[in-house]
Design an enzyme around this catalytic site. Structure first.
Site, PDB file in Angstrom:
ATOM      1  N   HIS A   9       0.825  -1.211   0.000  1.00 24.52           N
ATOM      2  CA  HIS A   9       0.000   0.000   0.000  1.00 24.52           C
ATOM      3  C   HIS A   9       0.861   1.263   0.000  1.00 24.52           C
ATOM      4  O   HIS A   9       2.044   1.243   0.350  1.00 24.52           O
ATOM      5  CB  HIS A   9      -0.922   0.015   1.233  1.00 24.52           C
ATOM      6  CG  HIS A   9      -0.178   0.052   2.522  1.00 24.52           C
ATOM      7  ND1 HIS A   9       0.353   1.212   3.053  1.00 24.52           N
ATOM      8  CD2 HIS A   9       0.145  -0.934   3.397  1.00 24.52           C
ATOM      9  CE1 HIS A   9       0.962   0.940   4.194  1.00 24.52           C
ATOM     10  NE2 HIS A   9       0.864  -0.357   4.430  1.00 24.52           N
ATOM     11  N   GLU A  83      -2.245  -7.095   7.311  1.00 23.48           N
ATOM     12  CA  GLU A  83      -1.040  -6.997   8.116  1.00 23.48           C
ATOM     13  C   GLU A  83      -1.295  -7.683   9.456  1.00 23.48           C
ATOM     14  O   GLU A  83      -2.435  -8.016   9.795  1.00 23.48           O
ATOM     15  CB  GLU A  83      -0.679  -5.515   8.295  1.00 23.48           C
ATOM     16  CG  GLU A  83       0.608  -5.232   9.034  1.00 23.48           C
ATOM     17  CD  GLU A  83       1.831  -5.820   8.355  1.00 23.48           C
ATOM     18  OE1 GLU A  83       2.082  -7.022   8.596  1.00 23.48           O
ATOM     19  OE2 GLU A  83       2.533  -5.097   7.627  1.00 23.48           O
TER      20      GLU A  83
END
Length: 203
Positions: A9, A83
């Site tokens: 990202h 994550e």
């Protein structure tokens, strides 16, 4: 043979401040949005994608949306690509966690650190298991997959492809914001054919 083009990202303010983001709903900052837009253009010039998968957290959703403005695809978001959940340590700086809670450092306590579970979070080993399980399913997916995920999962995938243990994978890799990692999967074997490639931002 299948191909996975994985992208971390774009930058967030917490990235810039060195904070553990975990599952926090942290948006991209202006730099992150610029990175994602430039990366989408770069990808569209080089690949045709059969599918787009991504972590369902805010920063990856925003990155995928900007990427898909150029590649004109509809992303599917999945929790498998998230994550690590840092639980009660979410929002702390990485240095604070490593100094105040050494059981989570990848130094002398490396093996134990991969098994350590933050209160309300998950261990690195658990993250690795869920990421590799979902990645393994992509072996049967023909064509090219765009995957939008996070630094931790990408380091784990790089280690998996290179035959490294979890501690080595996490301590020897760092993937920049919006950097690209390309994997080729052929006959059950995964190879890294591009690593930490970043697209030039628009002037």
């Amino acid at each position: 043979m299948s191909r996975v083009i994985a992208v971390r990202h774009g930058e967030t303010d917490w990235n810039r401040e060195g904070r553990m983001q975990g599952w926090a709903p942290v948006p991209l900052n202006e730099t992150g949005r610029e990175q994602a837009a430039a990366t989408g253009t770069w990808l569209a010039e080089r690949y045709t994608f059969d599918r787009v998968l991504g972590s369902d957290l805010l920063r990856t959703r925003e990155t995928a949306a900007l990427l898909c403005e150029s590649i004109e695809a509809e992303p599917t978001f999945e929790s498998a690509w998230r994550e690590r959940s840092m639980g009660v340590y979410q929002g702390l700086t990485r240095s604070a966690v490593e100094s105040r809670f050494p059981e989570f450092g990848l130094g002398e306590t490396a093996y134990r650190a991969t098994e350590a579970v933050p209160d309300g979070g998950e261990s690195l080993r658990t993250v690795e298991e869920r990421v590799l399980e979902r990645f393994g399913e992509l072996r049967d997916a023909d064509g090219t997959t765009l995957l939008v995920t996070h630094g931790g999962p990408l380091c784990m995938l790089l280690g998996h492809a290179k035959g490294q243990d979890l501690t080595t994978a996490l301590s020897t890799h760092h993937v920049e914001n919006c950097a690209i990692v390309e994997f080729r999967i052929d006959g059950g074997r995964t190879r890294v054919v591009g690593e930490n490639v970043t697209a030039p931002r628009r002037p």
